[in-house]
Design an enzyme around this catalytic site. Structure first.
Site, short mmCIF file in Angstrom:
data_model
loop_
_atom_site.label_atom_id
_atom_site.label_comp_id
_atom_site.label_asym_id
_atom_site.label_seq_id
_atom_site.Cartn_x
_atom_site.Cartn_y
_atom_site.Cartn_z
CE LYS A 50 53.63 7.03 39.86
NZ LYS A 50 51.98 7.36 39.45
CD GLN B 111 48.72 7.89 40.98
OE1 GLN B 111 49.81 8.32 40.86
NE2 GLN B 111 48.40 6.87 40.44
CG ASP C 166 51.78 9.18 34.32
OD1 ASP C 166 52.60 8.23 34.44
OD2 ASP C 166 50.74 9.40 35.05
#
Ligand code: ADP
Length: 316
Positions: free
Chosen positions: A54, A98, A121
């Site tokens: 990322k 994460q 997300d």
């Protein structure tokens, strides 16, 4: 005709170039680039790889980013406090935690504490809810990527039969939502007739659905679940699975999807070959034997037989 392979790597590069150009435009207009903050709790190697990728993509496109790596024994309250701090920081545009988080932390609680307008997300319940009623929201990365692949490859979804294998809340379910929902609303969905298969779909039923599908998206984590014999000619297969398996030939570990990739792509070639073989044989038979039989009835019978053979192959 050989199987056409959708090149995800090339598409990803194309998208990165587009994002890069947009960031440059922002900067040229005197504005700061977007900023992404990522919280990683602990040192899960797979998570570290995801996070690294990322950041690499962020760097490439000009998006600024920062990693907040907290120790694996960070308490849920300390993590919530960190999220709150970043929610309030106006220089942070996107914030993601994460996954997976360690077992002593409640994942849903964390997802729902990220400010919905920074939730890149798309895991906050508010974003999930908006998404499910076709309203603008952050859409999880994998489902958004699948739709983008279909769009950029020019694959029509409108009125087509789609099958999604897998129904996880972050992958299978949102993919099915995007494939079936109405294209006129904010999610710009696919208008496909969509069937969701999951672990309790009997295997023989799974094959019935996949054989009827124009588009199959597979996200199950079961290597080899979809075989060449389960798909019809011209079907688009998008394989989202990532599985580490041992390579029979080399003995080394390798990454594979949920589809029998080699067999599917090879099958598509093999399906074509018999047609050509028969057609060539047929044309030859026509010319050779026409002289021998000089008889319209025989000729028609042969023609019918050959057509039937081709039809049978078509159904294989
Ligand atoms: P991901 O997060 O990548 O979607 P999960 O492990 O959370 O992965 O989900 C796997 C999904 O695959 C589940 O929804 C499960 O029902 C589905 N699944 C498991 N076995 C089969 C099967 N034989 N056929 C179709 N779907 C399956």
């Amino acid at each position: 005709l050989t199987a056409k392979i959708i090149n995800g790597t090339a598409m990803s590069k194309e998208i990165k170039e587009e994002v890069k150009a947009e960031v440059e435009e922002l900067k040229a207009a005197g504005k700061r680039p977007p900023h992404l903050s990522v919280i990683l709790v602990g040192a899960n190697p797979a998570s570290q790889t995801y996070v690294k990728n990322k950041f690499k993509a962020a760097d490439y496109t000009g998006i600024t980013s920062e990693l907040i790596n907290l120790p694996g024994d960070t308490s849920q309250d300390s993590l919530l406090a960190e999220i709150d701090r970043l929610n309030k920081d106006s220089s942070v545009d996107g914030l993601l935690v994460q996954l997976p988080v360690p077992d002593h932390i409640v994942e849903k609680k964390i997802m729902n504490s990220v400010a919905p307008h920074k939730d890149v997300d798309g895991f906050h319940t508010l974003n999930v809810g908006c998404f499910c009623v076709d309203e603008k929201s952050f859409i999880p990365a994998t489902p958004a990527g699948v739709m983008e692949m279909l769009r950029r490859s020019g694959i029509e979804t409108f009125g087509k039969n789609a099958v999604v294998c897998g129904r996880s809340k972050n992958v299978g379910m949102p993919i099915a939502m995007l494939l079936h929902a109405d294209g006129i609303y904010d999610t710009k969905a696919g208008d496909a007739t969509t069937t969701i298969c999951h672990r309790y779909t009997p295997p023989e039923q799974l094959a019935v659905f996949t054989k009827n599908a124009d588009i199959i998206v597979v996200a199950t984590g079961i290597p080899g679940l979809i075989k060449g014999s389960m798909i019809k000619k011209g079907c688009t297969v998008i394989d989202v699975g990532i599985n580490r398996v041992k390579d029979e030939k080399t003995g080394k570990m390798k990454l594979v999807g949920d589809c029998d990739f080699e067999i599917i792509t090879r099958n598509n070639i093999d399906i074509e070959n018999p047609y050509h073989r028969i057609l060539r044989a047929f044309v030859m038979a026509f010319f050779n034997r026409f002289n021998l039989y000089d008889d319209l009835y025989n000729h028609e019978q042969k023609l019918l037989r050959a057509c039937r053979q081709i039809e049978v192959l078509n159904k294989c």
